[in-house]
Enzyme design. Sequence first.
Site, PDB file in Angstrom:
ATOM      1  N   HIS A 217      60.775  19.133  49.547  1.00  0.00           N
ATOM      2  CA  HIS A 217      62.224  19.060  49.721  1.00  0.00           C
ATOM      3  C   HIS A 217      62.627  18.401  51.039  1.00  0.00           C
ATOM      4  O   HIS A 217      63.784  18.078  51.250  1.00  0.00           O
ATOM      5  CB  HIS A 217      62.848  20.458  49.541  1.00  0.00           C
ATOM      6  CG  HIS A 217      62.975  20.818  48.088  1.00  0.00           C
ATOM      7  ND1 HIS A 217      64.032  21.498  47.561  1.00  0.00           N
ATOM      8  CD2 HIS A 217      62.168  20.541  47.043  1.00  0.00           C
ATOM      9  CE1 HIS A 217      63.865  21.634  46.254  1.00  0.00           C
ATOM     10  NE2 HIS A 217      62.735  21.074  45.928  1.00  0.00           N
ATOM     11  N   SER A 221      61.545  13.842  46.186  1.00  0.00           N
ATOM     12  CA  SER A 221      60.516  13.484  45.211  1.00  0.00           C
ATOM     13  C   SER A 221      60.308  11.979  45.153  1.00  0.00           C
ATOM     14  O   SER A 221      61.244  11.214  45.378  1.00  0.00           O
ATOM     15  CB  SER A 221      60.931  13.946  43.818  1.00  0.00           C
ATOM     16  OG  SER A 221      60.796  15.321  43.705  1.00  0.00           O
ATOM     17  N   LYS A 245      65.508  19.728  31.544  1.00  0.00           N
ATOM     18  CA  LYS A 245      64.324  18.930  31.174  1.00  0.00           C
ATOM     19  C   LYS A 245      63.041  19.750  31.384  1.00  0.00           C
ATOM     20  O   LYS A 245      62.125  19.721  30.551  1.00  0.00           O
ATOM     21  CB  LYS A 245      64.282  17.646  32.010  1.00  0.00           C
ATOM     22  CG  LYS A 245      63.244  16.657  31.521  1.00  0.00           C
ATOM     23  CD  LYS A 245      63.530  15.256  32.021  1.00  0.00           C
ATOM     24  CE  LYS A 245      62.491  14.287  31.512  1.00  0.00           C
ATOM     25  NZ  LYS A 245      62.893  12.897  31.587  1.00  0.00           N
ATOM     26  N   ASP A 246      62.976  20.505  32.517  1.00  0.00           N
ATOM     27  CA  ASP A 246      61.804  21.365  32.755  1.00  0.00           C
ATOM     28  C   ASP A 246      61.689  22.439  31.680  1.00  0.00           C
ATOM     29  O   ASP A 246      60.588  22.801  31.265  1.00  0.00           O
ATOM     30  CB  ASP A 246      61.898  22.031  34.138  1.00  0.00           C
ATOM     31  CG  ASP A 246      61.504  21.076  35.260  1.00  0.00           C
ATOM     32  OD1 ASP A 246      60.932  20.007  34.958  1.00  0.00           O
ATOM     33  OD2 ASP A 246      61.780  21.393  36.435  1.00  0.00           O
ATOM     34  N   GLU A 289      32.668  26.745  33.272  1.00  0.00           N
ATOM     35  CA  GLU A 289      33.845  26.519  32.427  1.00  0.00           C
ATOM     36  C   GLU A 289      34.184  25.023  32.439  1.00  0.00           C
ATOM     37  O   GLU A 289      33.845  24.303  33.386  1.00  0.00           O
ATOM     38  CB  GLU A 289      35.029  27.323  32.968  1.00  0.00           C
ATOM     39  CG  GLU A 289      34.852  28.826  32.828  1.00  0.00           C
ATOM     40  CD  GLU A 289      35.037  29.311  31.400  1.00  0.00           C
ATOM     41  OE1 GLU A 289      34.047  29.308  30.642  1.00  0.00           O
ATOM     42  OE2 GLU A 289      36.156  29.687  31.040  1.00  0.00           O
TER      43      GLU A 289
HETATM   44  C1  HEM Z   1      49.425  25.862  41.845  1.00  0.00           C
HETATM   45  C2  HEM Z   1      49.408  24.571  41.844  1.00  0.00           C
HETATM   46  C3  HEM Z   1      50.591  23.696  42.124  1.00  0.00           C
HETATM   47  C4  HEM Z   1      51.920  23.987  42.016  1.00  0.00           C
HETATM   48  C5  HEM Z   1      52.550  25.288  41.566  1.00  0.00           C
HETATM   49  C6  HEM Z   1      52.647  22.800  42.406  1.00  0.00           C
HETATM   50  C7  HEM Z   1      54.022  22.705  42.418  1.00  0.00           C
HETATM   51  C8  HEM Z   1      54.721  21.539  42.583  1.00  0.00           C
HETATM   52  C9  HEM Z   1      56.122  21.353  42.307  1.00  0.00           C
HETATM   53  C10 HEM Z   1      57.067  22.437  41.780  1.00  0.00           C
HETATM   54  C11 HEM Z   1      56.419  20.064  42.560  1.00  0.00           C
HETATM   55  C12 HEM Z   1      57.775  19.386  42.329  1.00  0.00           C
HETATM   56  C13 HEM Z   1      57.907  19.023  40.864  1.00  0.00           C
HETATM   57  C14 HEM Z   1      57.032  17.870  40.456  1.00  0.00           C
HETATM   58  O1  HEM Z   1      57.071  16.819  41.146  1.00  0.00           O
HETATM   59  O2  HEM Z   1      56.296  17.994  39.449  1.00  0.00           O
HETATM   60  C15 HEM Z   1      55.230  19.414  43.068  1.00  0.00           C
HETATM   61  C16 HEM Z   1      55.133  18.102  43.504  1.00  0.00           C
HETATM   62  C17 HEM Z   1      53.995  17.495  43.979  1.00  0.00           C
HETATM   63  N1  HEM Z   1      52.717  18.037  43.950  1.00  0.00           N
HETATM   64 FE1  HEM Z   1      52.227  19.901  43.357  1.00  0.00          FE
HETATM   65  N2  HEM Z   1      51.765  21.817  42.765  1.00  0.00           N
HETATM   66  C18 HEM Z   1      50.491  22.322  42.596  1.00  0.00           C
HETATM   67  C19 HEM Z   1      49.296  21.651  42.819  1.00  0.00           C
HETATM   68  C20 HEM Z   1      49.205  20.352  43.321  1.00  0.00           C
HETATM   69  C21 HEM Z   1      47.974  19.665  43.570  1.00  0.00           C
HETATM   70  C22 HEM Z   1      46.593  20.241  43.302  1.00  0.00           C
HETATM   71  C23 HEM Z   1      48.307  18.428  44.080  1.00  0.00           C
HETATM   72  C24 HEM Z   1      47.431  17.307  44.534  1.00  0.00           C
HETATM   73  C25 HEM Z   1      46.201  17.375  44.853  1.00  0.00           C
HETATM   74  C26 HEM Z   1      49.749  18.349  44.127  1.00  0.00           C
HETATM   75  C27 HEM Z   1      50.467  17.259  44.576  1.00  0.00           C
HETATM   76  C28 HEM Z   1      51.837  17.114  44.470  1.00  0.00           C
HETATM   77  C29 HEM Z   1      52.592  15.943  44.886  1.00  0.00           C
HETATM   78  C30 HEM Z   1      52.027  14.681  45.543  1.00  0.00           C
HETATM   79  C31 HEM Z   1      53.933  16.185  44.577  1.00  0.00           C
HETATM   80  C32 HEM Z   1      55.119  15.253  44.806  1.00  0.00           C
HETATM   81  C33 HEM Z   1      55.287  14.494  43.546  1.00  0.00           C
HETATM   82  C34 HEM Z   1      56.374  13.467  43.586  1.00  0.00           C
HETATM   83  O3  HEM Z   1      57.333  13.635  44.307  1.00  0.00           O
HETATM   84  O4  HEM Z   1      56.185  12.501  42.862  1.00  0.00           O
HETATM   85  N3  HEM Z   1      50.267  19.522  43.665  1.00  0.00           N
HETATM   86  N4  HEM Z   1      54.200  20.334  43.047  1.00  0.00           N
END
Ligand code: HEM
Length: 427
Positions: A217, A221, A245-246, A289
């Site tokens: 935030h 994004s 959408k989500d 797994e």
């Molecule tokens: C428990 C696991 C995770 C949760 C709950 C989580 C949650 C979120 C949420 C809510 C967002 C914003 C919505 C979206 O862009 O889809 C986000 C964005 C993002 N996440 Fe995660 N995430 C997780 C794991 C990861 C992992 C493992 C990576 C990378 C190794 C990652 C990288 C990113 C990136 C780069 C964004 C920004 C995406 C954009 O703005 O295009 N996330 N994450």
Amino acid sequence: MAAGLFKSEVKNPVLRWVDTRLPLITMMQKEYGSFPTPRNFNYFWNFGALATVTLMIMIMTGVFLAMNYTPNANMAFSSVQHIMRDVNYGWLIRYVHMNGASMFFIVVYIHIFRGLYYGSYKFPRELLWMLGVVILLLMMATAFMGYVLPWGQMSFWGATVITNLFSAIPVVGQSIVQWLWGGFSVGNPTLNRFFSLHYLLPFLIVGVVFLHVVALHITGSNNPLGIDVKGPQDTLPFHPYYTVKDSVGLCVFLLIWAAFVFFMPNLLGDTINSIPANPLQTPADVVPEWYFLPFYAILRSVPNKVLGVALMFASIGVLFVLPWLDTSPVRSCRFRPIYRILVPLLVVDLFALGYVGAHHPQGFVVLLGRVATAWYFLHFLVFTPLVGWFETPLPLPESIAKPIVRKPHSGGGPIPGGAVAKPMENA
Ligand code: HEM
């Protein structure tokens, strides 16, 4: 307004009373209500929300399982049978949790793929990405320890194989392994500490996810075009556009999860884990797994334990430095004619590694494992920097709104560039 009170605009008097003292409602409204979000998201942008919901479901089902589970080497296996047969809806809670681990990895792997394809790891989102990699590591540790708890044959021997990897560390390796075990083999102390940590780590994940979302935030994004938001014409308020959408994606996702739980609850598991742990009988193949298979294949790709372990950790470590390995100024693969082929090829490579991890290492499987491991590291360490230098990107659009809004005379307000913004068109 009295000194020290926040000026809340919440209508309900009771909620306003709270909000003036602790403005959580205003904060949520700002971060998830009016939050300006790029208007061109595709369904890949659902997966962060799906991961968040999965994490919550895993914690809730886990807490209920723990009420009836016994972390003792003599009782763990039968306590799981007790949950399945005697506890009201115990089978349901266990199957949701068990299959939930697979669902969680599917969602997070797609979430990572989205980041790779659209360049979400690049400036200014490097730290957000690195926090994601920390989450991935914590998830892996949690899933590994959770798998040990039912104390079946694969639980026991999986724990034995993986903890033994630390013995590859020179000089102190063997001491570390014994320290992890709490004895001279995997046993009751190991099961106890794994249970304790398996309960603790998900809450740590919640903390890191919170930081992950705060970081998101701050930067805002990324989006499928990978270009920066230029003004209000490029964004929509998060609610109702992306809450709706989500929710659509969430319904589909929960249906798939339910299909596994109700129709094929053991499909993703290993039948050998239905046999109680027996320290005197090693299974013919110790297979992790499915979500660990590619990393397991990398581990076994070289005939040297130290190197294998080093490569396995490096395969995740390389993700930490990816933002600095990618030299291209363009984020989205849509405008990168070469890299857009390499990223899906990496996915094919990971499937090949998964195949190798699931099969006995002999003949063709060994060769495939070596080639696929080499490709994995070449992708990140060689292709990613080189392609960034030599590839000629396609021309980027002027703004996010430009390619997706209708030309003039379709209503809505004017936007720079001559096109006209209509708020509903992105939905
Ligand atoms: C428990 C696991 C995770 C949760 C709950 C989580 C949650 C979120 C949420 C809510 C967002 C914003 C919505 C979206 O862009 O889809 C986000 C964005 C993002 N996440 Fe995660 N995430 C997780 C794991 C990861 C992992 C493992 C990576 C990378 C190794 C990652 C990288 C990113 C990136 C780069 C964004 C920004 C995406 C954009 O703005 O295009 N996330 N994450």
